[in-house]
Scaffold this motif. Structure first.
Motif, short mmCIF file in Angstrom:
data_model
loop_
_atom_site.label_atom_id
_atom_site.label_comp_id
_atom_site.label_asym_id
_atom_site.label_seq_id
_atom_site.Cartn_x
_atom_site.Cartn_y
_atom_site.Cartn_z
N LEU A 15 0.81 -1.21 0.00
CA LEU A 15 0.00 0.00 0.00
C LEU A 15 0.85 1.27 0.00
O LEU A 15 0.39 2.32 -0.45
CB LEU A 15 -0.93 0.01 1.22
CG LEU A 15 -2.08 -0.99 1.20
CD1 LEU A 15 -2.81 -0.97 2.54
CD2 LEU A 15 -3.03 -0.69 0.06
N SER A 16 2.10 1.17 0.47
CA SER A 16 2.94 2.37 0.58
C SER A 16 3.26 3.00 -0.76
O SER A 16 3.59 4.18 -0.82
CB SER A 16 4.22 2.06 1.34
OG SER A 16 5.06 1.21 0.58
N VAL A 17 3.15 2.25 -1.85
CA VAL A 17 3.41 2.82 -3.18
C VAL A 17 2.15 3.40 -3.81
O VAL A 17 2.20 3.96 -4.90
CB VAL A 17 4.03 1.77 -4.13
CG1 VAL A 17 5.36 1.28 -3.59
CG2 VAL A 17 3.09 0.62 -4.39
N CYS A 18 1.03 3.28 -3.14
CA CYS A 18 -0.26 3.76 -3.67
C CYS A 18 -0.53 5.19 -3.20
O CYS A 18 -0.04 5.63 -2.16
CB CYS A 18 -1.40 2.85 -3.21
SG CYS A 18 -1.23 1.16 -3.78
N ASP A 19 -1.35 5.88 -3.97
CA ASP A 19 -1.82 7.21 -3.60
C ASP A 19 -2.67 7.09 -2.34
O ASP A 19 -3.65 6.35 -2.31
CB ASP A 19 -2.64 7.77 -4.77
CG ASP A 19 -3.16 9.17 -4.53
OD1 ASP A 19 -3.17 9.65 -3.37
OD2 ASP A 19 -3.58 9.79 -5.52
N ARG A 20 -2.31 7.83 -1.30
CA ARG A 20 -3.00 7.72 0.00
C ARG A 20 -4.43 8.26 -0.03
O ARG A 20 -5.20 8.01 0.88
CB ARG A 20 -2.20 8.45 1.07
CG ARG A 20 -0.85 7.81 1.33
CD ARG A 20 -0.05 8.60 2.35
NE ARG A 20 -0.67 8.63 3.65
CZ ARG A 20 -0.34 7.82 4.66
NH1 ARG A 20 0.60 6.93 4.49
NH2 ARG A 20 -0.95 7.92 5.82
N SER A 21 -4.80 8.99 -1.08
CA SER A 21 -6.13 9.60 -1.11
C SER A 21 -7.17 8.74 -1.83
O SER A 21 -8.34 9.10 -1.86
CB SER A 21 -6.05 10.98 -1.76
OG SER A 21 -5.70 10.84 -3.13
#
Length: 96
Positions: A15-21
């Motif tokens: 998940l850390s490489v994904c857009d947090r929004s």
């Protein structure tokens, strides 16, 4: 063949490489792929007494969002990529 389970650390790394929004959804049922909203993260123990984290869908009527987009089903290898069939030559009313 031993089955390895994804850990919380693995999930965080992915998940850390994904857009947090962007919203998080759950893909379920490879034979009839559907998308669901996630509502809860719960830590519990499994039947062997090991700690486990569960990602749960909500209880609202609109929690199930519908069919999983084909792009996601293909990326998960739940569906084969498909293409439109090749076009055939069309005959006219006179058979030519």
């Amino acid at each position: 063949m031993a089955h390895t389970e994804m850990t919380v650390g693995d999930l965080i790394d992915r998940l850390s490489v994904c857009d947090r929004s962007v919203p998080v959804r759950q893909a379920m049922n490879p034979f009839f792929p559907m998308a669901h909203r996630l509502a809860q993260v719960v830590q519990a123990t499994d039947e062997t007494g090991r700690p486990v984290v569960y990602l749960a869908e909500g209880r609202d009527a609109d929690t199930q969002l519908g069919h999983l987009p084909p792009e996601a089903a293909v990326a998960l290898a739940w569906q084969a990529p498909f293409q439109a069939p090749p076009r055939r030559h069309r005959r006219t009313a006179r058979g030519k």
